[in-house]
Design a protein around this motif. Structure first.
Motif: not given
Lengths: 97, 489
Positions: B64-74, B14-21
């Protein structure tokens, strides 16, 4: 095997602990029952078996003697009960002359 | 389903698809904490809301910068309170460390921080990780989210309780004799103790250094694979650390056809019928998934438990000698230095910790060293050899995690040997250093979760994760929620 009250007293001294009479009696009872349980180890034959301190196939792990970043004096002393300049201040260990 | 009850995998998608923050997830976790913390506990420290939300905002801006570090980022998570966190109290649930603020981070916290995880708080535990119920905590009161009259298991009871009650998406625990697996079993979550040496122990307050190992407590096996990918790393700060090449999440196949499962019928003699039925049903499920059952006969559980209590107490008595009131932690001033040691330790440690120190001192003392400590080290060789032989015949060994579901609080605090038996199925993995996992496999008539233990040879975490993943793909036990969670919605 029965642990005696004087055993408890001796072990407490080695462990730097003190117990009330009531606590010592409970400790005597608890330790005796634990020792009884662990005596099950005598059921296995271990004459030809080596003792294993850990399960890894590692021996000495060495590294280059290189200075690396470490804690600042201030950080290292942050939890000190008492300090003076860059030192831990500890209770007196030896008697005065 | 509320965000705080979802898995890392689901939230990550969901975070990857920006459906949730991350802020929304973190706020949901904080809201759950405020609803249930007085009911089942779990935390010793919850960080300031602004600190948590700032970390979540950082994750959101990376996303939002498409720089998510890993599956646990956030993703919000919790640590057991024996893992050092710079600037955040680390107490081991002991009065002697009540005011200790570490000046450095443990390695696992560094890894999770670097991966973008959002630390929510530090979890309750048995004091210095000694116990099987979390009732030995000097600072907290953690109850089982499935029934608050029952124990959460221990020693990582806080970590298991917060995951099970949606107060964190995942948590890390530590396991010396079953301390990740037993509370995972009691709280209906998935917990794995990795192979000794696979995860760095740097910054983990030592209980028994040859047995301690950090591992994840999660909602399912897939999440466990995601966390192991972040924390199984070589660390030169831990001289027992070993380089392990693995890619756990990527290699989760769910196909376990042809896998050989070893079982030891001695595990089931006199076992609680509910637990036995649940485990046997799980074995049938495994057969249906294409696995083959192989009979083993170890019969070394009693020996393992004896060796465990000797070795762990001996190492604890030595490790805990550092708590003397001199350089840090509590100090009770005595007449002289020796008296200060004695008063500080007697006041600072709880009764179970003192019992282990006394036992450890006994087995290491002159006259008893060979008969107890050395004998236990030899028993460790016997047990390791048994496993080496077993893993020539099978890929995994399945057993119950515990002899029962969670039991009433206060019931077992009287007799130490009775409560030590809680660990009878779990300690062998620590003695042999092998990985082992507990996953939910059913419920007692009272509605308490039952745990299935899956063990494999050293460094075969992938095999365990695959076996657990395949099982969870065909069952729903891991998706059940305590009433407390249903009512919190």
């Amino acid at each position: 095997m029965q642990i005696s009250l004087s055993d408890v007293e001796y072990l407490a001294e080695l462990s730097r602990l003190e117990f009330s009479d009531e606590e010592a009696a409970k400790m005597q009872k608890d330790l005796s029952s634990i020792i009884d349980y662990v005596n099950k180890l005598n059921d296995i034959k271990t004459e030809d078996i080596a003792a294993k301190e850990h399960i890894l196939n590692l021996s000495n792990v060495l590294r280059q003697d290189i200075v690396m970043q470490s804690l600042s004096n201030e950080e290292a002393l942050k939890n000190a009960y008492d300090s003076e300049e860059n030192y831990f201040k500890v209770p007196q260990l030896m008697e005065d002359e | 389903m509320k965000l705080c009850d979802m898995s890392i995998y689901e939230l990550s998608e969901m975070l990857d698809k920006k459906e949730v923050s991350s802020v929304e997830i973190s706020k949901d976790v904080l809201s759950r904490i405020s609803k249930v913390k007085d009911i089942c506990g779990g935390y010793l420290t919850v960080l300031d809301e602004n600190v948590i939300l700032d970390k979540a905002k950082e994750a959101d801006s990376r996303i939002s910068d498409n720089k998510r570090k890993s599956k646990i980022d956030g993703i919000p998570y919790a640590l057991k309170d024996n893992m050092c966190t710079k600037g955040i109290a680390t107490t081991c649930a002991s009065k002697i460390l009540e005011n200790f603020i570490p000046p450095y981070d443990c390695t696992v916290y560094e890894h999770l921080s670097n991966a973008g995880g959002v630390l929510v708080g530090k979890c309750d535990m048995d004091e210095f990780a000694m116990g099987s119920t979390t009732e030995n905590s000097a600072l907290g009161c953690t109850k089982n989210p499935w029934d608050v009259n029952k124990v959460a298991g221990g020693s990582s009871g806080g970590s298991a309780a917060v995951v099970s009650s949606g107060q964190a998406i995942f948590a890390l625990g530590s396991d010396t004799g079953g301390s990740i697996r037993l509370p995972s079993s009691f709280c209906g979550v998935s917990g794995i103790k990795p192979t000794y040496s696979a995860v760095s122990r740097y910054g983990l307050v030592a209980f028994a250094s040859s047995l301690d190992q950090i591992g994840p407590i999660t909602k399912d096996a897939r999440d466990a694979a995601i966390i192991l990918d972040e924390i199984v790393r070589y660390d030169n700060k831990d001289s027992t650390s070993v380089m392990v090449m693995a890619d756990y999440y990527k290699n989760l196949t769910g196909n376990i056809k042809g896998m050989k499962i070893g079982i030891d019928m001695a595990h089931y003699d006199g076992l609680n019928a509910e637990v036995k039925d649940a485990v046997f049903t799980a074995l049938d499920d495994y057969k249906a998934l294409g696995c083959e059952i192989v009979d083993l006969s170890f019969s070394h559980n009693d020996i393992a438990l004896s060796a465990y209590y000797i070795i762990s107490s001996a190492e604890a008595s030595s490790n805990l000698a550092r708590f003397d009131g001199v350089k840090y932690g509590m100090r009770i001033q005595g007449g002289d230095i020796i008296d200060t040691y004695v008063k500080t330790r007697s006041e600072g440690f709880g009764s179970e910790v003192k019992r282990r120190i006394m036992l450890g001192t006994f087995v290491l003392s002159s006259g008893y060293y060979d008969a107890y400590y050395k004998k236990a080290l030899k028993a460790r060789s016997v047990i390791k050899n048994n496993y080496d032989e077993a893993f020539k015949k099978c890929d995994i060994v399945i057993s119950p995690t515990a002899v029962s579901g969670a039991f009433e609080r206060g019931r077992k605090t009287q007799s130490p040997t009775e409560i030590y038996l809680s660990d009878i199925y779990t300690v062998t993995a620590n003695i042999a250093g092998i990985p082992a996992m507990s996953i939910p496999c059913g419920f007692t008539k009272e509605g308490m979760p039952i745990g299935l233990q899956i063990a494999a040879n050293s460094y075969c975490e992938q095999t365990i994760l695959n076996a657990a993943f395949a099982y969870q793909n065909s069952t729903n036990f891991h998706k059940q929620q305590p009433n407390l969670v249903k009512e919190a919605k």
